[in-house]
Design an enzyme around this catalytic site. Structure first.
Site, PDB file in Angstrom:
ATOM      1  CB  SER A   1      -0.854  -0.016   1.274  1.00 11.92           C
ATOM      2  OG  SER A   1      -1.450   1.238   1.482  1.00 11.92           O
TER       3      SER A   1
ATOM      4  CE1 TYR B   1      -3.923  -2.851   5.480  1.00  9.64           C
ATOM      5  CE2 TYR B   1      -3.164  -0.632   5.005  1.00  9.64           C
ATOM      6  CZ  TYR B   1      -3.610  -1.858   4.569  1.00  9.64           C
ATOM      7  OH  TYR B   1      -3.726  -2.107   3.210  1.00  9.64           O
TER       8      TYR B   1
ATOM      9  CE  LYS C   1      -1.486  -4.546   3.338  1.00 12.10           C
ATOM     10  NZ  LYS C   1      -1.810  -5.847   2.729  1.00 12.10           N
TER      11      LYS C   1
HETATM   12  P1  NAD Z   1     -11.039  -7.106   0.762  1.00 11.84           P
HETATM   13  O1  NAD Z   1     -11.276  -7.164   2.227  1.00 11.84           O
HETATM   14  O2  NAD Z   1     -12.184  -6.793  -0.133  1.00 11.84           O
HETATM   15  O3  NAD Z   1     -10.402  -8.490   0.271  1.00 11.84           O
HETATM   16  C1  NAD Z   1      -9.624  -9.310   1.104  1.00 11.84           C
HETATM   17  C2  NAD Z   1     -10.153 -10.720   0.967  1.00 11.84           C
HETATM   18  O4  NAD Z   1      -9.330 -11.583   1.746  1.00 11.84           O
HETATM   19  C3  NAD Z   1     -11.588 -10.877   1.477  1.00 11.84           C
HETATM   20  O5  NAD Z   1     -12.344 -11.607   0.548  1.00 11.84           O
HETATM   21  C4  NAD Z   1     -11.429 -11.653   2.793  1.00 11.84           C
HETATM   22  O6  NAD Z   1     -12.549 -12.477   3.044  1.00 11.84           O
HETATM   23  C5  NAD Z   1     -10.159 -12.439   2.512  1.00 11.84           C
HETATM   24  N1  NAD Z   1      -9.372 -12.802   3.689  1.00 11.84           N
HETATM   25  C6  NAD Z   1      -8.917 -11.984   4.675  1.00 11.84           C
HETATM   26  N2  NAD Z   1      -8.184 -12.687   5.558  1.00 11.84           N
HETATM   27  C7  NAD Z   1      -8.167 -13.965   5.132  1.00 11.84           C
HETATM   28  C8  NAD Z   1      -7.571 -15.156   5.596  1.00 11.84           C
HETATM   29  N3  NAD Z   1      -6.851 -15.190   6.724  1.00 11.84           N
HETATM   30  N4  NAD Z   1      -7.750 -16.295   4.899  1.00 11.84           N
HETATM   31  C9  NAD Z   1      -8.484 -16.286   3.755  1.00 11.84           C
HETATM   32  N5  NAD Z   1      -9.065 -15.211   3.264  1.00 11.84           N
HETATM   33  C10 NAD Z   1      -8.915 -14.046   3.943  1.00 11.84           C
HETATM   34  O7  NAD Z   1      -9.835  -6.076   0.518  1.00 11.84           O
HETATM   35  P2  NAD Z   1      -9.285  -5.454  -0.840  1.00 11.84           P
HETATM   36  O8  NAD Z   1      -9.656  -4.025  -0.866  1.00 11.84           O
HETATM   37  O9  NAD Z   1      -9.606  -6.331  -1.972  1.00 11.84           O
HETATM   38  O10 NAD Z   1      -7.721  -5.516  -0.516  1.00 11.84           O
HETATM   39  C11 NAD Z   1      -6.940  -6.630  -0.883  1.00 11.84           C
HETATM   40  C12 NAD Z   1      -5.528  -6.405  -0.376  1.00 11.84           C
HETATM   41  O11 NAD Z   1      -5.026  -5.182  -0.890  1.00 11.84           O
HETATM   42  C13 NAD Z   1      -5.412  -6.314   1.148  1.00 11.84           C
HETATM   43  O12 NAD Z   1      -4.238  -6.984   1.540  1.00 11.84           O
HETATM   44  C14 NAD Z   1      -5.297  -4.830   1.396  1.00 11.84           C
HETATM   45  O13 NAD Z   1      -4.578  -4.568   2.572  1.00 11.84           O
HETATM   46  C15 NAD Z   1      -4.532  -4.383   0.176  1.00 11.84           C
HETATM   47  N6  NAD Z   1      -4.758  -2.971  -0.154  1.00 11.84           N
HETATM   48  C16 NAD Z   1      -6.036  -2.519  -0.316  1.00 11.84           C
HETATM   49  C17 NAD Z   1      -6.245  -1.178  -0.602  1.00 11.84           C
HETATM   50  C18 NAD Z   1      -7.643  -0.626  -0.734  1.00 11.84           C
HETATM   51  O14 NAD Z   1      -7.806   0.592  -0.627  1.00 11.84           O
HETATM   52  N7  NAD Z   1      -8.646  -1.435  -0.994  1.00 11.84           N
HETATM   53  C19 NAD Z   1      -5.147  -0.311  -0.757  1.00 11.84           C
HETATM   54  C20 NAD Z   1      -3.863  -0.827  -0.591  1.00 11.84           C
HETATM   55  C21 NAD Z   1      -3.669  -2.166  -0.298  1.00 11.84           C
HETATM   56  C1  WQD Z   2      -9.292   9.649   0.798  1.00 13.72           C
HETATM   57  C2  WQD Z   2      -9.470  11.132   1.048  1.00 13.72           C
HETATM   58  C3  WQD Z   2      -9.756  11.687   3.370  1.00 13.72           C
HETATM   59  C4  WQD Z   2     -13.604   9.634   3.825  1.00 13.72           C
HETATM   60  C5  WQD Z   2      -6.735   4.627   2.883  1.00 13.72           C
HETATM   61  C6  WQD Z   2      -5.681   3.888   3.649  1.00 13.72           C
HETATM   62  C7  WQD Z   2      -4.611   3.409   2.709  1.00 13.72           C
HETATM   63  C8  WQD Z   2      -5.216   2.593   1.572  1.00 13.72           C
HETATM   64  C9  WQD Z   2      -6.328   3.337   0.895  1.00 13.72           C
HETATM   65  C10 WQD Z   2      -5.200   0.314   2.241  1.00 13.72           C
HETATM   66  C11 WQD Z   2      -8.705  11.641   2.264  1.00 13.72           C
HETATM   67  C12 WQD Z   2     -11.014  12.014   2.586  1.00 13.72           C
HETATM   68  C13 WQD Z   2     -12.432  10.146   3.332  1.00 13.72           C
HETATM   69  C14 WQD Z   2     -14.645  10.524   4.193  1.00 13.72           C
HETATM   70  C15 WQD Z   2     -13.266  12.372   3.497  1.00 13.72           C
HETATM   71  N1  WQD Z   2      -5.809   1.381   2.038  1.00 13.72           N
HETATM   72  N2  WQD Z   2     -12.260  11.494   3.167  1.00 13.72           N
HETATM   73  N3  WQD Z   2     -14.428  11.869   4.001  1.00 13.72           N
HETATM   74  O1  WQD Z   2      -6.959   7.617   3.719  1.00 13.72           O
HETATM   75  O2  WQD Z   2      -6.077   8.041   1.379  1.00 13.72           O
HETATM   76  O3  WQD Z   2      -6.147   5.749   2.259  1.00 13.72           O
HETATM   77  O4  WQD Z   2      -7.283   3.761   1.865  1.00 13.72           O
HETATM   78  O5  WQD Z   2      -4.025   0.111   2.102  1.00 13.72           O
HETATM   79  O6  WQD Z   2      -3.721   2.670   3.463  1.00 13.72           O
HETATM   80  O7  WQD Z   2      -5.127   4.762   4.626  1.00 13.72           O
HETATM   81  O8  WQD Z   2      -8.253   6.840   1.663  1.00 13.72           O
HETATM   82  O9  WQD Z   2     -10.592   6.871   0.945  1.00 13.72           O
HETATM   83  O10 WQD Z   2     -10.069   6.945   3.430  1.00 13.72           O
HETATM   84  O11 WQD Z   2      -9.568   8.941   2.011  1.00 13.72           O
HETATM   85  O12 WQD Z   2     -13.122  13.586   3.336  1.00 13.72           O
HETATM   86  O13 WQD Z   2     -15.719  10.115   4.660  1.00 13.72           O
HETATM   87  O14 WQD Z   2     -10.856  11.375   1.342  1.00 13.72           O
HETATM   88  O15 WQD Z   2      -9.522  12.649   4.357  1.00 13.72           O
HETATM   89  O16 WQD Z   2      -8.282  12.961   1.964  1.00 13.72           O
HETATM   90  P1  WQD Z   2      -6.815   7.171   2.334  1.00 13.72           P
HETATM   91  P2  WQD Z   2      -9.693   7.328   2.048  1.00 13.72           P
END
Ligand code: NAD
Ligand code: WQD
Length: 338
Positions: free
Chosen positions: A124, A148, A152
């Site tokens: 991330s 979190y 990562k």
């Molecule tokens: P998500 O929660 O939709 O998907 C994760 C999936 O993994 C889910 O289906 C959940 O049921 C499954 N899961 C969790 N723990 C498990 C376990 N121990 N065994 C088997 N299955 C398990 O999340 P996402 O948004 O698709 O994110 C996927 C990955 O990307 C995560 O590792 C997240 O940290 C990373 N990521 C997400 C974002 C974001 O904003 N969505 C940003 C950066 C990184």
């Molecule tokens: C985006 C912008 C908020 C909600 C997070 C995690 C990051 C990654 C992606 C997993 C910011 C603003 C948000 C609301 C708002 N996830 N906001 N009102 O914080 O950039 O990233 O998700 O890895 O690790 O930290 O994403 O969508 O929460 O926020 O004004 O109700 O929207 O302040 O500027 P963020 P976000």
């Protein structure tokens, strides 16, 4: 050759499975549905016309993993499974360290036992921390401010150390910026439990009348309109990046880290206004205090992804807001009936 996708029923995983199947890759999903539902698999089947093989179970369960690995000749693993809520990670750090770090250790141990030495990991942009200047590039120092983020950082380090210790490993740590949007079919998309933490699902729930108004967290940042700026990336573009990362691992050993972002930053109000214009639906909002832990601006230097993987984002903010809204409008309760 078969690819194991952990967390393949989740938001990013499900979109990635579709792109892998489109490239005629064989895919096996492992998921415990802790943050997803089996209905996703039906939807993937409708979109791709292919049967999906799925093993329900927990990556924390080593015997379960061994059983799955013994049934297939895996070429590589894409590891999405994990928890992702920053606030919850502060309240329940052990839960995050167990599921994000300990489970990954299980996975790579079983991979090693079965001589599967290629992994693409979901990292991330949060690892860029609070102190770097945009655009963030992969050589910048990393840091974290919550469990979190530490999980990562730690997994990136663990996978890199494994690759350094054994020249047969291929590791790609992908640093995602802010994934939004949904599949163009509107059959799959993001389905958060409870009150959304992230901006886009909150916006779509306000637009559909599920929530009264959006709270904009601060309008006194040093940005063009005072609201936070982020690099929003369409989840389908992100998914395609994984297909290319898998191909990259097939020809390159060692560990690498690659940003997946567009390289463009939009503010909260840019996103809200574009959403309203494209979808012709109002999004009432109020300006509130800053959210603790937020930075003003976060966007990627996306050069390395283009050079190394031949990847760049193709979809625009307009595509993202349209697809997010179509998904929400056609599935008011996500995958749930009510
Ligand atoms: P998500 O929660 O939709 O998907 C994760 C999936 O993994 C889910 O289906 C959940 O049921 C499954 N899961 C969790 N723990 C498990 C376990 N121990 N065994 C088997 N299955 C398990 O999340 P996402 O948004 O698709 O994110 C996927 C990955 O990307 C995560 O590792 C997240 O940290 C990373 N990521 C997400 C974002 C974001 O904003 N969505 C940003 C950066 C990184
Ligand atoms: C985006 C912008 C908020 C909600 C997070 C995690 C990051 C990654 C992606 C997993 C910011 C603003 C948000 C609301 C708002 N996830 N906001 N009102 O914080 O950039 O990233 O998700 O890895 O690790 O930290 O994403 O969508 O929460 O926020 O004004 O109700 O929207 O302040 O500027 P963020 P976000």
């Amino acid at each position: 050759m078969t690819i194991l996708v952990t967390g393949g029923a989740g938001y990013i995983g499900s979109h990635t499975v579709i792109e892998l199947l489109k490239q005629n890759e064989e895919v096996i999903i492992v998921d415990n549905f802790c943050n997803s539902v089996p209905e996703v698999l039906n939807r993937i089947n409708i979109i791709t016309g292919k049967d999906i093989i799925m093993h329900e179970g927990d990556v924390q369960d080593k015997e379960f993993l061994r059983d799955v690995f013994s049934q297939y000749d895996f070429d590589a693993v894409i590891h999405f499974a994990g928890y992702k809520a920053v606030g919850e990670s502060v309240e329940q750090p052990l839960k995050y360290y167990q599921n994000n770090i300990a489970a990954t250790l299980n996975l790579v141990e079983v991979m090693t036992e079965f001589n599967v030495k290629s992994i693409v990991f979901s990292s991330s942009a949060t690892v860029y921390g609070m102190n770097n200047q945009v655009p963030f590039n992969e050589t910048m120092p990393t840091s974290a401010t919550n469990p979190y983020g530490y999980s990562k950082l730690m997994v990136e380090q663990i996978l890199t150390d494994i690759a350094n210790s054994d020249a047969d490993w291929a590791v790609t740590n992908l640093r995602y910026f802010n994934p939004i949007g949904a599949h163009e079919s509107s059959l799959i998309g993001e389905c958060p439990n409870g009150i959304p933490n992230n901006l886009m699902p909150y916006v779509t729930q306000v637009a559909i009348g599920e929530r009264e108004e959006l709270s904009v967290f601060g309008n006194d940042y040093d940005t063009h309109d005072g609201t936070g700026v982020r690099d929003y990336i369409h989840v389908t573009d992100l998914a395609k990046g994984h297909v290319l990362a898998i191909n990259y691992n097939r020809t390159h050993k060692g560990a690498t880290v690659v940003n997946l972002g567009t390289g463009i930053g939009y503010s909260v109000l840019d996103l809200v206004k574009t959403f309203e214009e494209i979808n012709k639906v109002p999004v009432p909002y109020k300006i509130c205090d800053r959210r603790p832990g937020d930075i003003a601006t976060c966007y990627a230097d996306a050069t390395k992804a283009k050079e190394l993987l031949g990847w760049q984002a193709e979809k625009t903010l307009e595509d993202m807001v349209r697809d997010s809204w179509n998904w929400q409008a056609k599935n008011p309760h996500g995958y749930h009936t009510k």
